[in-house]
Write a protein that holds these residues in place. Sequence first.
Motif, PDB file in Angstrom:
ATOM      1  N   LEU A  75      22.281  -7.102 -60.456  1.00 16.57           N
ATOM      2  CA  LEU A  75      23.248  -6.629 -59.473  1.00 16.57           C
ATOM      3  C   LEU A  75      23.744  -7.828 -58.677  1.00 16.57           C
ATOM      4  O   LEU A  75      22.938  -8.605 -58.164  1.00 16.57           O
ATOM      5  N   GLY A  77      26.099  -8.894 -55.426  1.00 16.07           N
ATOM      6  CA  GLY A  77      26.863  -8.403 -54.278  1.00 16.07           C
ATOM      7  C   GLY A  77      28.192  -9.149 -54.247  1.00 16.07           C
ATOM      8  O   GLY A  77      28.964  -9.120 -55.200  1.00 16.07           O
ATOM      9  N   ARG A  78      28.429  -9.879 -53.154  1.00 20.73           N
ATOM     10  CA  ARG A  78      29.657 -10.679 -53.087  1.00 20.73           C
ATOM     11  C   ARG A  78      29.414 -12.103 -53.580  1.00 20.73           C
ATOM     12  O   ARG A  78      30.272 -12.974 -53.439  1.00 20.73           O
ATOM     13  N   GLY A  79      28.224 -12.345 -54.130  1.00 21.00           N
ATOM     14  CA  GLY A  79      27.946 -13.637 -54.772  1.00 21.00           C
ATOM     15  C   GLY A  79      27.910 -14.800 -53.799  1.00 21.00           C
ATOM     16  O   GLY A  79      28.234 -15.930 -54.173  1.00 21.00           O
ATOM     17  N   THR A  80      27.474 -14.543 -52.546  1.00 18.28           N
ATOM     18  CA  THR A  80      27.506 -15.607 -51.540  1.00 18.28           C
ATOM     19  C   THR A  80      26.144 -16.245 -51.285  1.00 18.28           C
ATOM     20  O   THR A  80      26.019 -17.092 -50.404  1.00 18.28           O
ATOM     21  N   ASN A  81      25.143 -15.806 -52.047  1.00 20.03           N
ATOM     22  CA  ASN A  81      23.821 -16.421 -51.868  1.00 20.03           C
ATOM     23  C   ASN A  81      23.201 -16.757 -53.222  1.00 20.03           C
ATOM     24  O   ASN A  81      21.983 -16.756 -53.364  1.00 20.03           O
ATOM     25  N   SER A 142      27.772  -8.825 -48.775  1.00 23.08           N
ATOM     26  CA  SER A 142      27.940  -7.370 -48.748  1.00 23.08           C
ATOM     27  C   SER A 142      26.796  -6.743 -47.942  1.00 23.08           C
ATOM     28  O   SER A 142      25.791  -7.405 -47.646  1.00 23.08           O
ATOM     29  N   ALA A 151      19.715 -10.587 -44.151  1.00 23.64           N
ATOM     30  CA  ALA A 151      20.630 -11.607 -43.630  1.00 23.64           C
ATOM     31  C   ALA A 151      20.572 -11.630 -42.113  1.00 23.64           C
ATOM     32  O   ALA A 151      20.399 -10.591 -41.464  1.00 23.64           O
ATOM     33  N   GLY A 152      20.731 -12.819 -41.568  1.00 29.07           N
ATOM     34  CA  GLY A 152      20.678 -12.928 -40.115  1.00 29.07           C
ATOM     35  C   GLY A 152      21.326 -14.197 -39.618  1.00 29.07           C
ATOM     36  O   GLY A 152      21.573 -15.129 -40.387  1.00 29.07           O
ATOM     37  N   ARG A 187      14.663 -13.806 -44.186  1.00 31.04           N
ATOM     38  CA  ARG A 187      15.510 -13.817 -45.401  1.00 31.04           C
ATOM     39  C   ARG A 187      14.778 -13.195 -46.588  1.00 31.04           C
ATOM     40  O   ARG A 187      14.906 -13.626 -47.733  1.00 31.04           O
ATOM     41  N   VAL A 198      20.427  -1.124 -54.208  1.00 35.13           N
ATOM     42  CA  VAL A 198      20.751  -0.511 -52.916  1.00 35.13           C
ATOM     43  C   VAL A 198      22.126   0.135 -53.043  1.00 35.13           C
ATOM     44  O   VAL A 198      23.090  -0.514 -53.454  1.00 35.13           O
ATOM     45  N   ARG A 224      30.569 -21.064 -35.667  1.00 35.00           N
ATOM     46  CA  ARG A 224      30.398 -21.234 -37.113  1.00 35.00           C
ATOM     47  C   ARG A 224      31.418 -22.236 -37.662  1.00 35.00           C
ATOM     48  O   ARG A 224      31.084 -23.129 -38.434  1.00 35.00           O
TER      49      ARG A 224
END
Length: 317
Positions: A75, A77-81, A142, A151-152, A187, A198, A224
């Motif tokens: 799976l 998600g948005r592929g950011t990690n 996502s 995430a935090g 994390r 999920v 940021r």
Amino acid sequence: MGREDRGLREPWSRASLERLATLLEHAECRFAAPMVAHTSFQIGGPADLLVCVTTQADLERALDYCAGERVPWMLLGRGTNVLVRDGGVRGVVLTLGGELGTYRFDGNTATAGAGAPLGALARAAGNRGLAGLEFACGIPGSVGGAVVMNAGAYHGQFSDVVASVTVVGAGQAPCRLDRHELEFGYRWSSLQQGMAVVLEAKCELRPGDPVALGAIMAELDAKRRAKQPVGLPSAGSVFKRPPGHYASHLIEAAGCKGRRRGGAQVSPLHAGFIVNTGNATSQDVLALMAEVQAAVYARSGIMLEPEIKIIGEDLDE
Ligand SMILES: Cc1cc2nc3c(=O)[nH]c(=O)nc-3n(C[C@H](O)[C@H](O)[C@H](O)COP(=O)(O)OP(=O)(O)OC[C@H]3O[C@@H](n4cnc5c(N)ncnc54)[C@H](O)[C@@H]3O)c2cc1C
């Protein structure tokens, strides 16, 4: 050995992937989909089959089919990690869109599909005068990725607000897990073990002033932008924060800030990030990560642990 020869050793075939594509009614299926286009690092070889499922029924069908046909799947998600290796991903990569990426509010509760963008959810909550998700406004993943990774940022994390999560697995009806049935760490969540997807998360928020919440999020955004290389492809912080330290400080102290390997560079702005300066391969990033780990260990005796998920296979496997 060529890919075709290797394919013969797999218990599944291209034909079984084609059958899956025909079974799904509302999904977008792409064969040999380059993962450069689906990851924030803009790195990675092709997925054999990329499926964007938009309904719960199609998601369940895809999971059952892959289990029955022994087709590997993951799976995204948005592929950011994630860092996808240059040889790509064998089998099926599932992403969630359509009705699986929407959210709604009921009183102080936000119910979000796992495919929903976390930042958009945080802003929508703020606009409605619901507080608790401000920390998440600049996290590009996502909702599903936020639950799984816990995430935090800026003293907040997803586990602070989550009330329950609905998960689904092959051959299993969707199941709601309440907060006390889930474990969270830095994390990390217990959902990283096992193969549950999920589907949805419920967040318990607090009443707040929309104008004040908007101002907090604008301030966090500005922080940021000033401190992170947001304009360059990356996967955020590459390493977890070791207890009592900041990974970026250790990396800088070890003299690695700005160090390059091919197209990958330790960001000169924030040493916790590795950025793709244009043509980085996963090999470049992995080699740079190993160099950074060795340098930090030599200087501080601390072994940095990757936060990003490394997936797929090398080109020569
Ligand atoms: C510029 C930048 C800034 C960032 N800043 C932060 C930050 O401040 N704080 C922070 O914590 N992170 C940060 N990140 C990292 C990343 O955005 C988060 O980890 C995010 O939660 C990942 O979500 P995703 O949807 O992209 O997950 P992906 O990267 O797609 O996946 C991550 C993992 O979660 C799993 N997963 C995703 N969705 C599901 C699902 N529905 N069901 C089961 N498993 C799933 C995947 O299989 C994978 O193992 C940053 C990244 C970038 C690029």
